[in-house]
Enzyme design. Structure first.
Site, PDB file in Angstrom:
ATOM      1  N   THR A   1       0.848  -1.206   0.000  1.00 34.34           N
ATOM      2  CA  THR A   1       0.000   0.000   0.000  1.00 34.34           C
ATOM      3  C   THR A   1       0.877   1.248   0.000  1.00 34.34           C
ATOM      4  O   THR A   1       0.610   2.216  -0.718  1.00 34.34           O
ATOM      5  CB  THR A   1      -0.945  -0.009   1.212  1.00 34.34           C
ATOM      6  OG1 THR A   1      -1.526  -1.300   1.353  1.00 34.34           O
ATOM      7  CG2 THR A   1      -2.052   1.028   1.049  1.00 34.34           C
TER       8      THR A   1
ATOM      9  N   GLY B   1       1.106   1.624   6.085  1.00 34.49           N
ATOM     10  CA  GLY B   1       0.032   0.638   6.045  1.00 34.49           C
ATOM     11  C   GLY B   1      -0.091  -0.087   7.372  1.00 34.49           C
ATOM     12  O   GLY B   1       0.541   0.269   8.362  1.00 34.49           O
TER      13      GLY B   1
ATOM     14  N   ASP C   1      -1.333  -4.294   8.999  1.00 34.84           N
ATOM     15  CA  ASP C   1      -1.891  -5.625   8.780  1.00 34.84           C
ATOM     16  C   ASP C   1      -3.270  -5.733   9.405  1.00 34.84           C
ATOM     17  O   ASP C   1      -4.129  -6.459   8.898  1.00 34.84           O
ATOM     18  CB  ASP C   1      -0.938  -6.680   9.355  1.00 34.84           C
ATOM     19  CG  ASP C   1       0.411  -6.615   8.669  1.00 34.84           C
ATOM     20  OD1 ASP C   1       0.450  -6.717   7.424  1.00 34.84           O
ATOM     21  OD2 ASP C   1       1.426  -6.416   9.360  1.00 34.84           O
TER      22      ASP C   1
ATOM     23  N   LYS D   1       1.373  -4.523  12.896  1.00 34.03           N
ATOM     24  CA  LYS D   1       2.224  -4.223  11.752  1.00 34.03           C
ATOM     25  C   LYS D   1       3.425  -5.163  11.759  1.00 34.03           C
ATOM     26  O   LYS D   1       3.718  -5.780  12.761  1.00 34.03           O
ATOM     27  CB  LYS D   1       2.702  -2.763  11.810  1.00 34.03           C
ATOM     28  CG  LYS D   1       1.562  -1.774  11.590  1.00 34.03           C
ATOM     29  CD  LYS D   1       2.027  -0.326  11.538  1.00 34.03           C
ATOM     30  CE  LYS D   1       3.236  -0.090  10.712  1.00 34.03           C
ATOM     31  NZ  LYS D   1       3.136  -0.601   9.325  1.00 34.03           N
ATOM     32  N   GLY D   2       4.078  -5.231  10.611  1.00 36.37           N
ATOM     33  CA  GLY D   2       5.291  -6.040  10.529  1.00 36.37           C
ATOM     34  C   GLY D   2       5.201  -7.203   9.570  1.00 36.37           C
ATOM     35  O   GLY D   2       6.151  -7.971   9.434  1.00 36.37           O
TER      36      GLY D   2
ATOM     37  N   GLU E   1       9.728   1.075  11.344  1.00 35.09           N
ATOM     38  CA  GLU E   1       8.420   1.749  11.259  1.00 35.09           C
ATOM     39  C   GLU E   1       8.064   2.385  12.604  1.00 35.09           C
ATOM     40  O   GLU E   1       7.582   3.524  12.653  1.00 35.09           O
ATOM     41  CB  GLU E   1       7.346   0.741  10.843  1.00 35.09           C
ATOM     42  CG  GLU E   1       7.506   0.290   9.394  1.00 35.09           C
ATOM     43  CD  GLU E   1       6.579  -0.835   8.993  1.00 35.09           C
ATOM     44  OE1 GLU E   1       6.404  -1.031   7.785  1.00 35.09           O
ATOM     45  OE2 GLU E   1       6.033  -1.535   9.873  1.00 35.09           O
TER      46      GLU E   1
ATOM     47  N   LYS F   1      -8.417  -4.779   6.326  1.00 31.60           N
ATOM     48  CA  LYS F   1      -7.530  -4.645   7.490  1.00 31.60           C
ATOM     49  C   LYS F   1      -8.259  -4.195   8.767  1.00 31.60           C
ATOM     50  O   LYS F   1      -7.690  -4.236   9.857  1.00 31.60           O
ATOM     51  CB  LYS F   1      -6.411  -3.637   7.181  1.00 31.60           C
ATOM     52  CG  LYS F   1      -5.643  -3.906   5.898  1.00 31.60           C
ATOM     53  CD  LYS F   1      -4.829  -5.162   5.999  1.00 31.60           C
ATOM     54  CE  LYS F   1      -3.976  -5.432   4.773  1.00 31.60           C
ATOM     55  NZ  LYS F   1      -2.926  -4.489   4.522  1.00 31.60           N
TER      56      LYS F   1
HETATM   57  C1  5RP Z   1       5.440  -3.785   6.903  1.00 31.61           C
HETATM   58  C2  5RP Z   1       4.094  -3.397   7.410  1.00 31.61           C
HETATM   59  C3  5RP Z   1       3.056  -3.099   6.395  1.00 31.61           C
HETATM   60  O1  5RP Z   1       2.583  -1.810   6.611  1.00 31.61           O
HETATM   61  C4  5RP Z   1       1.930  -4.082   6.527  1.00 31.61           C
HETATM   62  O2  5RP Z   1       2.467  -5.385   6.428  1.00 31.61           O
HETATM   63  C5  5RP Z   1       0.874  -3.864   5.438  1.00 31.61           C
HETATM   64  O3  5RP Z   1       1.424  -4.178   4.196  1.00 31.61           O
HETATM   65  P1  5RP Z   1       0.576  -4.118   2.858  1.00 31.61           P
HETATM   66  O4  5RP Z   1       0.282  -2.684   2.580  1.00 31.61           O
HETATM   67  O5  5RP Z   1       1.484  -4.753   1.838  1.00 31.61           O
HETATM   68  O6  5RP Z   1      -0.673  -4.925   3.074  1.00 31.61           O
HETATM   69  O7  5RP Z   1       3.830  -3.327   8.582  1.00 31.61           O
HETATM   70  O8  5RP Z   1       6.292  -4.156   7.948  1.00 31.61           O
END
Ligand code: 5RP
Length: 233
Positions: free
Chosen positions: A41, A92, A94, A104-105, A113, A131
């Site tokens: 994202t 972004g 999760d 996140k992560g 982050e 999400k």
């Molecule tokens: C990376 C993160 C991302 O923000 C999270 O995994 C969301 O990723 P995406 O936008 O690909 O769904 O925390 O460490």
């Protein structure tokens, strides 16, 4: 609480990410450095940011991957230590709940982050509607750990009812940008994100737990089939 903007009929998840990535441009303070997260994202946001690159001095990035993408688009990137304060951090998630608390992560960048979020006045989360959750914990919780502590930390999560696994890439552990390992913990229902983050962050060997409660989102731009919803926490 919500605002809707125009959206294509039946947008795909990728289109929802593009919508919120572009909508985030409204929160970038012209003339100031912007904090930039990591993930698919955020990649949409970085691509949109290129359109206004002459209006900002540059970015502070949360990962090697985002740094490379920013620089490839002609956006200057500085180390976090070189910029004292950031007006806004765009990233972004999760999972995000009704208080702006997040997991996140998933993209392995949680430590940087959290560092960049901590020096930012406003965290703008950009996410597609999948999400948004009532309670954190459906997504496996990422935890960055010092390798020699991983087995004990896995047992500590088991005592809380979680099942932790070392994140692998093929037959080798994933190594983060900081040279550490990652655990993914399933089976947790995180009803007290602030208490949980405070507790786990104190376990020896934990570098960063992927609950972002102290560094929660202040705003979430949520991509839905009806348009971009703006949630304020
Ligand atoms: C990376 C993160 C991302 O923000 C999270 O995994 C969301 O990723 P995406 O936008 O690909 O769904 O925390 O460490």
């Amino acid at each position: 609480m919500t605002q809707a903007s125009s959206t294509p009929a039946h947008p795909s998840q990728d289109e929802l990410k593009t919508m919120v990535g572009r909508a985030a441009l409204d929160y970038v303070v012209r003339g100031q450095w912007v904090g930039v997260g990591t993930g698919s994202t955020v990649n949409k946001f970085i691509d949109a940011l290129a359109d206004i690159r002459h209006d900002i001095p540059g970015a502070v990035s949360s990962s090697v991957a985002s740094t490379e993408r920013l620089r490839a688009l002609g956006i200057e990137v500085r180390d976090a230590n070189a910029v004292e304060r950031l007006a806004v951090y765009i990233d972004g998630a999760d999972e995000i709940d009704g208080h702006g608390y997040m997991i996140k992560g998933g993209g392995a960048a949680l430590t940087r982050e959290k560092i960049v979020a901590a020096q930012s006045e406003c965290f703008v989360c950009i996410a597609d509607a999948s999400k948004r959750v009532p309670v954190l914990g459906q997504f496996a919780l990422p935890v960055e750990v010092i390798p020699m502590a991983s087995a004990r930390i896995m047992r500590q999560f088991a005592a809380l009812g979680g099942q932790a696994q070392l994140r692998m890439a093929g037959d080798k552990p994933v190594v983060t940008d900081n040279g550490q390992h990652l655990l993914d913990v399933r089976g947790l229902s995180i009803t007290d994100p602030l208490g949980f983050e405070a507790q786990v962050s104190q376990w020896p060997g934990v570098v960063t737990v992927g609950v972002f409660a102290f560094q929660r989102a202040h705003i979430c731009l949520l991509g839905t089939p009806e348009g971009v919803q703006t949630l304020r926490f």
